[in-house]
Design an enzyme around this catalytic site. Sequence first.
Site, PDB file in Angstrom:
ATOM      1  N   PRO A   2      42.961  28.112  33.164  1.00 54.41           N
ATOM      2  CA  PRO A   2      43.328  26.826  32.571  1.00 54.41           C
ATOM      3  C   PRO A   2      42.266  25.747  32.765  1.00 54.41           C
ATOM      4  O   PRO A   2      41.904  25.418  33.890  1.00 54.41           O
ATOM      5  CB  PRO A   2      44.617  26.452  33.293  1.00 54.41           C
ATOM      6  N   GLU A   3      41.765  25.243  31.672  1.00 53.88           N
ATOM      7  CA  GLU A   3      40.926  24.049  31.676  1.00 53.88           C
ATOM      8  C   GLU A   3      41.754  22.929  31.052  1.00 53.88           C
ATOM      9  O   GLU A   3      42.958  23.092  30.856  1.00 53.88           O
ATOM     10  CB  GLU A   3      39.634  24.302  30.875  1.00 53.88           C
ATOM     11  N   HIS A 107      53.972  37.832  42.189  1.00 47.09           N
ATOM     12  CA  HIS A 107      52.953  36.835  42.521  1.00 47.09           C
ATOM     13  C   HIS A 107      53.514  35.418  42.610  1.00 47.09           C
ATOM     14  O   HIS A 107      52.760  34.454  42.531  1.00 47.09           O
ATOM     15  CB  HIS A 107      51.828  36.889  41.488  1.00 47.09           C
ATOM     16  N   ARG A 126      45.915  35.398  42.093  1.00 45.07           N
ATOM     17  CA  ARG A 126      44.737  35.365  42.959  1.00 45.07           C
ATOM     18  C   ARG A 126      44.790  34.346  44.095  1.00 45.07           C
ATOM     19  O   ARG A 126      43.842  34.248  44.869  1.00 45.07           O
ATOM     20  CB  ARG A 126      43.484  35.157  42.108  1.00 45.07           C
ATOM     21  N   ARG A 167      21.057  12.292  35.355  1.00 39.16           N
ATOM     22  CA  ARG A 167      21.045  13.470  36.228  1.00 39.16           C
ATOM     23  C   ARG A 167      19.961  14.451  35.844  1.00 39.16           C
ATOM     24  O   ARG A 167      19.732  14.688  34.674  1.00 39.16           O
ATOM     25  CB  ARG A 167      22.406  14.169  36.167  1.00 39.16           C
TER      26      ARG A 167
END
Length: 286
Positions: A2-3, A107, A126, A167
């Site tokens: 997920p972004e 999970h 995870r 940057r």
Amino acid sequence: MPELPEVETIASGLWPMLAEQTIESVTILNDSSVEGRREALENYVAGREITHVHRRGKLLLMDLSIPSEYEHELPAPRFEYPLQLAFHLKMSGRLFVYSADTPPARHTRIIFDLSNGTRLFFDDMRKFGFCRALAPCDYLNWQFWQQLGPEPLTIKTEDFVALFQSRRTRIKAALLDQKVIAGIGNIYADESLFRAGIRPDKPSNEISKKSLGLLHIKLKEVLKQAIRECGSSIRDYRDAHGDAGAFQNNFLVYGRTGQDCRVCGEPLKTEKVAGRTTVFCETCQK
DNA sequence: AGATCTACCTGGTTGC
DNA sequence: TGCAACCAGGTAGATC
């Protein structure tokens, strides 16, 4: 994984199911899925009503009511932020609402039992993701929150350009740095750089203002289209209803190593940038 | 300052 | 077939 668009999709899908629900109890099945003060999650959350579900960067946030009789117990600053639950799904985190009799899955890491008899599951194969309960004072001690950069969908283009002009790191590394800009992960970094015609390994400060402006436009386009299509589903990702998104059908570079560039037809190259698998077109991206 | 590496974790895929 | 190696992903922290 997920972004920003996936977290946005999950938040908007969860809100109708969680609105006006009170959290009756919290069951922690895996210690490492709790970040910050465990006692905050165990002690402050039960009895609160969920008043809003939203997103900041890749964090999914649930605002909780603070009954007025308890307000005096909260350390200052009292009103800067609400009492919140913050979830970071990292790669495999998922949030689902199930009926009361649903047992934990293999999970399932945390269960929130709700007043209407349903239960919110935080599943995370995870175990990289976390849930953090935040009293208003806790934000001060949370470095990740304090350093989180601006939102790409609301920042002005001139400010976006300034962020990257100052940057020297490679542009993709800067895009992925949550302290520079919030919510971008590997997929949308690669897709937006391709659409703006910028090589992922180009030093950020060597890119023209015009190109950086275009990058902001393309990044917003890609994020908005992905939100409309309920995110990208590869491997683990599912939204709050367990459904897959559709934006993966629009990938121009991500996961297409060796395949033909959809614009010029040359095979796409792959390279590690900022330690991440990066796919780009040597012809179209300069 | 920036780059690189490691740790965290599990399941799916690839290679021998 | 069996098993080892590798990969994906986001972030923190150590080291050069």
